[in-house]
Design a protein around this motif. Structure first.
Motif, PDB file in Angstrom:
ATOM      1  N   ASN A  84       0.821  -1.203   0.000  1.00  0.00           N
ATOM      2  CA  ASN A  84       0.000   0.000   0.000  1.00  0.00           C
ATOM      3  C   ASN A  84       0.860   1.261   0.000  1.00  0.00           C
ATOM      4  O   ASN A  84       0.623   2.185  -0.778  1.00  0.00           O
ATOM      5  CB  ASN A  84      -0.907  -0.033   1.227  1.00  0.00           C
ATOM      6  N   THR A  85       1.883   1.264   0.845  1.00  0.00           N
ATOM      7  CA  THR A  85       2.729   2.468   0.899  1.00  0.00           C
ATOM      8  C   THR A  85       3.473   2.653  -0.421  1.00  0.00           C
ATOM      9  O   THR A  85       3.625   3.790  -0.903  1.00  0.00           O
ATOM     10  CB  THR A  85       3.736   2.382   2.058  1.00  0.00           C
ATOM     11  N   VAL A 129       1.090   4.150  -2.804  1.00  0.00           N
ATOM     12  CA  VAL A 129       0.885   5.569  -2.499  1.00  0.00           C
ATOM     13  C   VAL A 129       2.023   6.393  -3.076  1.00  0.00           C
ATOM     14  O   VAL A 129       1.810   7.433  -3.719  1.00  0.00           O
ATOM     15  CB  VAL A 129       0.776   5.793  -0.979  1.00  0.00           C
ATOM     16  N   ASN A 130       3.250   5.905  -2.878  1.00  0.00           N
ATOM     17  CA  ASN A 130       4.407   6.629  -3.420  1.00  0.00           C
ATOM     18  C   ASN A 130       4.303   6.767  -4.933  1.00  0.00           C
ATOM     19  O   ASN A 130       4.530   7.845  -5.494  1.00  0.00           O
ATOM     20  CB  ASN A 130       5.695   5.886  -3.054  1.00  0.00           C
ATOM     21  N   SER A 142       1.571   9.091  -6.045  1.00  0.00           N
ATOM     22  CA  SER A 142       1.876  10.501  -5.763  1.00  0.00           C
ATOM     23  C   SER A 142       2.891  11.040  -6.779  1.00  0.00           C
ATOM     24  O   SER A 142       2.930  12.242  -7.038  1.00  0.00           O
ATOM     25  CB  SER A 142       2.392  10.655  -4.343  1.00  0.00           C
ATOM     26  N   ILE A 189      -4.863   8.799  -3.530  1.00  0.00           N
ATOM     27  CA  ILE A 189      -3.986   8.732  -2.345  1.00  0.00           C
ATOM     28  C   ILE A 189      -4.813   8.782  -1.075  1.00  0.00           C
ATOM     29  O   ILE A 189      -4.536   8.058  -0.098  1.00  0.00           O
ATOM     30  CB  ILE A 189      -2.946   9.878  -2.383  1.00  0.00           C
ATOM     31  N   LEU A 236      -6.219   5.402  -0.554  1.00  0.00           N
ATOM     32  CA  LEU A 236      -5.179   4.453  -0.136  1.00  0.00           C
ATOM     33  C   LEU A 236      -4.771   4.675   1.321  1.00  0.00           C
ATOM     34  O   LEU A 236      -4.532   3.703   2.051  1.00  0.00           O
ATOM     35  CB  LEU A 236      -3.959   4.581  -1.045  1.00  0.00           C
ATOM     36  N   THR A 237      -4.691   5.927   1.739  1.00  0.00           N
ATOM     37  CA  THR A 237      -4.305   6.152   3.138  1.00  0.00           C
ATOM     38  C   THR A 237      -5.391   5.644   4.081  1.00  0.00           C
ATOM     39  O   THR A 237      -5.074   5.077   5.128  1.00  0.00           O
ATOM     40  CB  THR A 237      -4.019   7.639   3.418  1.00  0.00           C
TER      41      THR A 237
END
Lengths: 439, 130
Positions: A49-50, A53-54, A57, A105, A108-109
């Motif tokens: 997931n992180t 997100v990266n 972004s 994003i 996702l967060t």
């Protein structure tokens, strides 16, 4: 237990068979492993997931990206990512939504937070299971060791009633443990003061122990006689119970002494001792006091023993005395007096020490010396009573020492060492400790 | 030997009961699995609903049907998800009820088996004495 009314003794192994406990442990371990796997999977999700997100972004930073587009399994062809700010996001259950990178994003967060909470709950779950596993493990170990559970009804009765006495003492002793720890900490402070004053009083001490020894010799003859004659179990039990009663006395008195630190209390103690002497019961009380004080003076040397309960010590040493008498009847008169002499020398001296700590006056010491030597004669003549109840009391002391063992599970490496020692090795223990302390 | 035939009968009875019990236990295990699946789905649906609620009016929502994404109205998707959540909750409730029922049955079976065992034991003891 001799009287069924007193309570029941159930071997731990019968309630929780070793195999069953083992099985339970295994099952819980399996559950833990499963949860652990799940946790790993969740962690993987979070990492994905992180990463996502990266990536998301970074996507709208450029108008287009040159990429190699996978084509089938093996082939790639060069391509270009356009519409970098338009994403179709899977919401779950087959639903997709068109979103911008920024909105994606956010989604996702939120998802990441949900995952985090799941991981937290999993961790808590695992922790619970671990506790359960360790509990089962210790139960299994205890069952294997052959521990027994002792249940006794607590009956509130006066001290004159024999039966309730020992029960009460059991309870009392346990309470005493806490208080004892408290007292110990106070005593440690006093020890330091005492050390300062030690140099002056050394010579006095030596004199004093000599007196004790010479007094002892007169008592020896008597002591052997009583060994032979005193074997009836009723009487033993009586003396036993009474002794325990006087234990309490002693405890309270010592406690009082510790709390007040006044010579006045000393007088009281002595008076009370006389009283018990009249009842011919001061033996155990005195020896208890000795043990008490032996422990006390032990403290600075071996800090590991700080919380070691007195009753335990009493049990083991009195037991060991008993055993020596049993196993070496011929050498009885040779060996025991020797040991006893030492013990008593120790006791007088130690009491001497502690009185010094409490009062700090030499006059007090002198009066104490007389007192002590008197007491010792009584002690030596009475000790055999204690020795003559091997059959009945060794079992008793054994069980109660188990109780202690359970109580002090966490603290006591030192203690288990004591209990695991062979009985024949034990008699030397208090003495050697004492010696250690002397230096 | 009337007692021996009685014992044999009792033992057959016991076997039957034991089989029933194991069947019940299997059912319970299955029930648990289904329940777990539904709980996971419920969680997922709730997440979807939350996200759908957060979307603004004009957003394009697609539903994956087979290999293709079919465009759906946001309101329709929302209603569908709600319906699905209702359905899953109802299903969960039903499963709970059946589970309770099964557990009750299991307990009664266990009791019956225990009683049977005791009877067999007493009969055997009687025979041994006689």
């Amino acid at each position: 237990m001799e009287e069924p009314a007193k309570g029941t003794v159930t071997p731990f192994a019968s309630m929780f068979p070793f195999d069953e406990a083992k099985k339970a442990v295994k099952r819980v371990e399996d559950a833990i492993a499963e949860k652990q796997k799940e946790l790993e999977r969740h962690k993987q999700f979070i990492a994905d997931n992180t990463n996502l997100v990266n990536l998301v972004s970074r996507l709208p930073d450029e108008l287009h990206h040159d990429v190699m587009v996978p084509f089938g399994k093996a082939a790639f062809f060069p391509g270009r990512l356009i519409h970098t700010n338009e994403l179709v996001v899977l919401l779950g259950e087959g639903y997709y939504a068109e979103r911008t990178a920024k909105q994606t994003i956010e989604i996702l967060t939120r998802r990441g937070k949900a995952l985090d909470s799941q991981v937290e709950s999993l961790k808590a779950n695992i922790k619970d299971l671990r506790a359960e596993a360790s509990f089962f493990g210790s139960t299994a170990a205890e069952a294997a060791e052959g521990l027994v559970e002792i249940r006794e009804d607590y009956v509130e009765k006066s001290y004159t009633e024999e039966q309730s006495k020992s029960e009460k003492v059991d309870k009392k002793v346990r309470v005493e443990d806490d208080e004892y720890a408290h007292i110990m900490s106070r005593l440690d402070e006093l020890e330091k003061e005492e050390l300062a004053a030690e140099g002056d009083n050394e010579s006095d001490e030596d004199e004093h122990s000599n007196t004790a020894e010479s007094d002892n010799e007169s008592g020896e003859d008597e002591c052997i006689d009583i060994v032979g004659s005193d074997n009836e179990s009723d009487e033993d039990e009586q003396t036993d119970a009474a002794k325990r009663g006087s234990d309490i006395h002693e405890y309270n008195q010592t406690e009082a002494t510790f709390n007040n630190f006044a010579s006045q209390t000393h007088l009281e103690t002595r008076k009370a001792q006389k009283q018990t002497k009249v009842e011919n019961l001061s033996v155990e009380a005195l020896s208890n006091k000795f043990h008490h004080q032996l422990d006390t003076t032990d403290q600075p040397n071996c800090t590991g023993l700080t919380v070691q309960p007195v009753p335990k010590d009493d049990m083991s040493s009195s037991r060991s005395l008993t055993q020596i008498k049993k196993s070496v009847p011929a050498e009885k008169d040779l060996m025991l007096p020797g040991v006893k002499e030492k013990l008593e020398a120790a006791s007088s001296q130690l009491r001497f020490d502690s009185s010094k700590a409490f009062t700090g006056s030499i006059v007090e010491h002198l009066s104490n010396i007389e007192k002590n030597s008197q007491n010792q004669t009584v002690t030596s003549s009475q000790t055999p009573v204690r020795a003559s109840r091997p059959g009945f009391d060794s079992s008793k002391s054994f069980t109660s020492s188990i109780v202690e063992h359970i109580d002090n599970m966490p603290t006591s490496q030192e203690q288990t060492a004591t209990s695991s020692q062979s009985p024949n090795a034990q008699p030397s223990k208090p003495v050697s400790r004492f010696k250690m302390q002397r230096r | 030997m009337a007692s021996s035939t009685a014992i044999r009968e009792l033992q057959r009875d016991l076997e039957d009961k034991a089989n029933d019990l194991s069947k019940l236990q299997k059912d319970i295990a299955k029930n648990h699995q289904v329940r777990k699946k539904y709980t996971v789905q419920l969680g997922e649906n709730e997440l979807v609903l939350k996200e759908l609620d957060l979307l603004n009016e004009g957003a394009n929502v697609y539903k994956l049907i087979g290999p293709v994404l079919v465009k759906q109205d946001l309101a329709e998707a929302n209603a569908n998800v709600r319906k699905r959540i209702d359905y899953i909750s109802a299903e969960l409730k039903r499963l709970d009820a059946t589970l309770q029922d099964l557990e009750e049955k299991q307990n009664s079976k266990k009791d019956a088996i225990l009683k049977l065992q005791q009877r067999i034991q007493s009969l055997q003891a009687g025979k041994a004495k006689a």
